[in-house]
Design a protein around this motif. Structure first.
Motif, PDB file in Angstrom:
ATOM      1  N   LEU A 168     115.113  10.253 127.040  1.00  0.00           N
ATOM      2  CA  LEU A 168     116.019   9.430 126.240  1.00  0.00           C
ATOM      3  C   LEU A 168     115.443   9.107 124.867  1.00  0.00           C
ATOM      4  O   LEU A 168     116.163   9.125 123.857  1.00  0.00           O
ATOM      5  N   ALA A 169     114.148   8.806 124.823  1.00  0.00           N
ATOM      6  CA  ALA A 169     113.528   8.323 123.586  1.00  0.00           C
ATOM      7  C   ALA A 169     113.010   9.441 122.697  1.00  0.00           C
ATOM      8  O   ALA A 169     113.156   9.377 121.466  1.00  0.00           O
ATOM      9  N   TYR A 170     112.398  10.475 123.274  1.00  0.00           N
ATOM     10  CA  TYR A 170     111.770  11.509 122.455  1.00  0.00           C
ATOM     11  C   TYR A 170     112.756  12.259 121.561  1.00  0.00           C
ATOM     12  O   TYR A 170     112.433  12.552 120.403  1.00  0.00           O
ATOM     13  N   PRO A 171     113.940  12.640 122.049  1.00  0.00           N
ATOM     14  CA  PRO A 171     114.884  13.288 121.124  1.00  0.00           C
ATOM     15  C   PRO A 171     115.228  12.432 119.915  1.00  0.00           C
ATOM     16  O   PRO A 171     115.356  12.943 118.794  1.00  0.00           O
ATOM     17  N   LEU A 172     115.367  11.117 120.126  1.00  0.00           N
ATOM     18  CA  LEU A 172     115.644  10.226 119.003  1.00  0.00           C
ATOM     19  C   LEU A 172     114.453  10.155 118.061  1.00  0.00           C
ATOM     20  O   LEU A 172     114.607  10.160 116.839  1.00  0.00           O
ATOM     21  N   LEU A 173     113.243  10.106 118.633  1.00  0.00           N
ATOM     22  CA  LEU A 173     112.037  10.012 117.811  1.00  0.00           C
ATOM     23  C   LEU A 173     111.842  11.264 116.977  1.00  0.00           C
ATOM     24  O   LEU A 173     111.647  11.190 115.754  1.00  0.00           O
ATOM     25  N   TYR A 174     111.895  12.428 117.616  1.00  0.00           N
ATOM     26  CA  TYR A 174     111.702  13.684 116.886  1.00  0.00           C
ATOM     27  C   TYR A 174     112.785  13.879 115.830  1.00  0.00           C
ATOM     28  O   TYR A 174     112.500  14.296 114.699  1.00  0.00           O
ATOM     29  N   SER A 175     114.023  13.605 116.188  1.00  0.00           N
ATOM     30  CA  SER A 175     115.122  13.789 115.229  1.00  0.00           C
ATOM     31  C   SER A 175     114.998  12.826 114.055  1.00  0.00           C
ATOM     32  O   SER A 175     115.293  13.189 112.911  1.00  0.00           O
ATOM     33  N   TYR A 176     114.559  11.598 114.333  1.00  0.00           N
ATOM     34  CA  TYR A 176     114.406  10.615 113.257  1.00  0.00           C
ATOM     35  C   TYR A 176     113.295  11.024 112.291  1.00  0.00           C
ATOM     36  O   TYR A 176     113.431  10.870 111.067  1.00  0.00           O
ATOM     37  N   VAL A 177     112.191  11.543 112.828  1.00  0.00           N
ATOM     38  CA  VAL A 177     111.062  11.941 111.977  1.00  0.00           C
ATOM     39  C   VAL A 177     111.487  13.031 110.998  1.00  0.00           C
ATOM     40  O   VAL A 177     111.092  13.022 109.830  1.00  0.00           O
ATOM     41  N   TYR A 178     112.312  13.973 111.457  1.00  0.00           N
ATOM     42  CA  TYR A 178     112.700  15.099 110.611  1.00  0.00           C
ATOM     43  C   TYR A 178     114.137  14.982 110.107  1.00  0.00           C
ATOM     44  O   TYR A 178     114.725  15.973 109.676  1.00  0.00           O
ATOM     45  N   THR A 179     114.706  13.773 110.158  1.00  0.00           N
ATOM     46  CA  THR A 179     116.114  13.625 109.818  1.00  0.00           C
ATOM     47  C   THR A 179     116.432  13.970 108.370  1.00  0.00           C
ATOM     48  O   THR A 179     117.549  14.370 108.061  1.00  0.00           O
ATOM     49  N   ASN A 180     115.451  13.840 107.470  1.00  0.00           N
ATOM     50  CA  ASN A 180     115.707  14.169 106.061  1.00  0.00           C
ATOM     51  C   ASN A 180     115.793  15.664 105.798  1.00  0.00           C
ATOM     52  O   ASN A 180     116.170  16.086 104.709  1.00  0.00           O
ATOM     53  N   GLU A 181     115.409  16.457 106.800  1.00  0.00           N
ATOM     54  CA  GLU A 181     115.465  17.913 106.732  1.00  0.00           C
ATOM     55  C   GLU A 181     114.487  18.504 105.724  1.00  0.00           C
ATOM     56  O   GLU A 181     113.738  19.414 106.030  1.00  0.00           O
ATOM     57  N   VAL A 182     114.507  18.024 104.483  1.00  0.00           N
ATOM     58  CA  VAL A 182     113.597  18.523 103.444  1.00  0.00           C
ATOM     59  C   VAL A 182     112.950  17.331 102.752  1.00  0.00           C
ATOM     60  O   VAL A 182     113.445  16.207 102.833  1.00  0.00           O
ATOM     61  N   VAL A 183     111.838  17.566 102.069  1.00  0.00           N
ATOM     62  CA  VAL A 183     111.177  16.503 101.317  1.00  0.00           C
ATOM     63  C   VAL A 183     111.389  16.743  99.827  1.00  0.00           C
ATOM     64  O   VAL A 183     111.499  17.886  99.369  1.00  0.00           O
ATOM     65  N   ARG A 184     111.437  15.665  99.078  1.00  0.00           N
ATOM     66  CA  ARG A 184     111.626  15.738  97.626  1.00  0.00           C
ATOM     67  C   ARG A 184     110.470  15.024  96.936  1.00  0.00           C
ATOM     68  O   ARG A 184     109.841  14.132  97.508  1.00  0.00           O
ATOM     69  N   GLU A 185     110.243  15.423  95.695  1.00  0.00           N
ATOM     70  CA  GLU A 185     109.237  14.780  94.837  1.00  0.00           C
ATOM     71  C   GLU A 185     107.863  14.705  95.520  1.00  0.00           C
ATOM     72  O   GLU A 185     107.240  13.647  95.594  1.00  0.00           O
ATOM     73  N   VAL A 186     107.410  15.835  96.032  1.00  0.00           N
ATOM     74  CA  VAL A 186     106.071  15.879  96.641  1.00  0.00           C
ATOM     75  C   VAL A 186     105.032  15.741  95.526  1.00  0.00           C
ATOM     76  O   VAL A 186     105.026  16.532  94.575  1.00  0.00           O
ATOM     77  N   PRO A 187     104.142  14.753  95.600  1.00  0.00           N
ATOM     78  CA  PRO A 187     103.154  14.561  94.525  1.00  0.00           C
ATOM     79  C   PRO A 187     102.107  15.671  94.524  1.00  0.00           C
ATOM     80  O   PRO A 187     101.522  15.997  95.565  1.00  0.00           O
ATOM     81  N   VAL A 188     101.880  16.252  93.331  1.00  0.00           N
ATOM     82  CA  VAL A 188     100.873  17.299  93.178  1.00  0.00           C
ATOM     83  C   VAL A 188     100.006  16.988  91.956  1.00  0.00           C
ATOM     84  O   VAL A 188     100.429  16.306  91.022  1.00  0.00           O
ATOM     85  N   ALA A 189      98.792  17.505  91.994  1.00  0.00           N
ATOM     86  CA  ALA A 189      97.871  17.409  90.847  1.00  0.00           C
ATOM     87  C   ALA A 189      97.797  18.768  90.166  1.00  0.00           C
ATOM     88  O   ALA A 189      97.917  19.811  90.829  1.00  0.00           O
ATOM     89  N   VAL A 190      97.579  18.744  88.854  1.00  0.00           N
ATOM     90  CA  VAL A 190      97.554  19.978  88.068  1.00  0.00           C
ATOM     91  C   VAL A 190      96.203  20.118  87.379  1.00  0.00           C
ATOM     92  O   VAL A 190      95.675  19.145  86.813  1.00  0.00           O
ATOM     93  N   VAL A 191      95.655  21.318  87.428  1.00  0.00           N
ATOM     94  CA  VAL A 191      94.448  21.659  86.673  1.00  0.00           C
ATOM     95  C   VAL A 191      94.833  22.789  85.722  1.00  0.00           C
ATOM     96  O   VAL A 191      94.918  23.953  86.118  1.00  0.00           O
TER      97      VAL A 191
END
Length: 394
Positions: free
Chosen positions: A33-56
């Motif tokens: 009952l709980a794990y499907p909700l947990l896993y789906s919630y963790v990845y609910t955004n599907e993709v990530v935006r504005e990932v911080p990176v450093a430049v050299v």
């Protein structure tokens, strides 16, 4: 009539054992009952935006700055720091102020002006595949776009803007990821994980019940009474509580979880029911077979839990099936999850019918037959062993 009464009595005893045991209830009720909700919630955004990176930027001229401006303009990456060297950038990575490093070498512009191939260094924190995907795809796509401009400006100049556009892309195409338009992580990963949760929790529940029986009946998995004399009755009676419960849990995952988190749900409801029944039966009967190695309640934790990640990879969904060695591919055919996850993913995400997943569907029924026979043979052996123990005392 007597057979039905025996099965009902065994079912009642197994159900009573499950309800009275908090450990079993946690694994077969709370976790599904709980794990499907947990896993789906963790990845609910599907993709990530504005990932911080450093430049050299070791080059530091107009071309390298143009490259960085285009990277910064994308929605997936956010340049948070310009570092003097890789040591500074690595420090930010360790402090998790950045999740990737983009390194432009000093020879970047010089190589291009000389007509030589240059390189762009991309270093990612592999603690999250989503960060890695966002940074790598952004750097790759921006590099490809700049390649087109450089080719037209310096090597094959066109006389008009239209000619330049044709030279940049002679064959125009549209990239449309089928059945996963947003290219999200949850859309392709959560469906197989749901089926794997079902299999593993069934294994754990049956294993704990088997270990409890051995402790209660001095090493035997069944009591010595008139109901437990037919192995077929035992297998059906013990499997029935899990079948009924997990059909309800499977419907909960297929209907409620997918709607709550807007996961793909193109499949027909009755196609799903027809497919999930042999999958559950195969898991239950295989759980009985594997539980023959469980002598204490704790043994099933060590025996079954560690298999979850390897089985997910061997299914061919999380890891490319073509790259799996033949040995591990054949090993994966032993487990219902291999066929179940592939068939379920096609039903939910692609709207496949039973005919479309005929291979997986037939394979599951074959597993049902094989594991049912093995389970019956095991319980028959247990009945004979119990008779041998009882007879000398009589």
């Amino acid at each position: 009539m007597k057979s039905i009464l025996n099965i009902v009595q065994i079912w009642y005893n197994e159900l009573r054992t499950i309800i009275k045991d908090p450990g079993i209830m946690i694994f077969i009720l709370f976790v599904p009952l709980a794990y499907p909700l947990l896993y789906s919630y963790v990845y609910t955004n599907e993709v990530v935006r504005e990932v911080p990176v450093a430049v050299v930027d070791e080059c530091g001229n107009a071309l390298s700055r143009e490259l960085l401006r285009k990277i910064e303009a994308t929605p997936d990456v956010d340049i948070v720091a310009h570092c003097n060297n890789m040591t500074e950038a690595q420090k930010l990575l360790k402090e998790q102020k950045a999740y990737g490093i983009i390194n432009i070498p000093a020879s970047f512009s010089k190589d291009l002006y000389n007509g030589e191939q240059t390189h762009l260094g991309v270093y990612c924190d592999m603690g999250s595949m989503l960060y890695y995907k966002a940074i790598l795809l952004t750097a790759t796509n921006v590099s490809l776009e700049m390649n087109k401009d450089i080719k037209v400006e310096r090597y094959i100049p066109g006389t008009t803007q239209k000619q330049e556009d044709i030279i940049k892309m002679p064959v125009e195409y549209d990239y449309v990821p089928l059945y996963n338009p947003q290219s999200g992580f949850a859309a392709f990963l959560i469906p197989p994980v749901l089926l794997l949760i079902i299999q593993q929790t069934i294994f754990l529940g049956i294993g704990m019940s088997m270990g409890d029986s051995r402790e209660r009946y001095m090493g035997s998995v069944i009591p010595f009474n008139r109901w437990y004399k037919n192995p077929v009755h035992i297998v059906f009676g013990k499997g029935l509580p899990y079948l009924v419960l997990y059909i309800l849990l499977a419907v909960y995952m297929f209907v409620a979880v997918t709607k709550i988190f807007t996961l793909p749900q193109l499949g027909d409801y009755w196609t799903f029911i027809a497919f999930i029944v042999p999958y559950l039966l195969a898991c239950i009967f295989m759980g009985m077979v594997l539980s023959s190695f469980v002598y204490r309640r704790e043994d099933c934790i060590m025996l079954f839990v560690f298999m979850s990640v390897p089985l997910l990879f061997m299914s061919g969904l999380s890891y490319p099936g073509a790259s799996i060695p033949d040995f591990w591919k054949y090993i994966s055919y032993i487990f219902p999850s291999t066929f179940g996850t592939n068939g379920y993913a096609r039903i939910t995400a692609m709207g496949a019918s039973l005919q479309d997943v005929k291979t997986e569907y037939c394979a599951l029924w074959i597993q049902v037959g094989i594991y049912f026979v093995i389970a019956c043979m095991y319980y028959r052996h247990q009945i004979l062993q119990l008779i041998k123990k009882i007879k000398p005392t009589e």
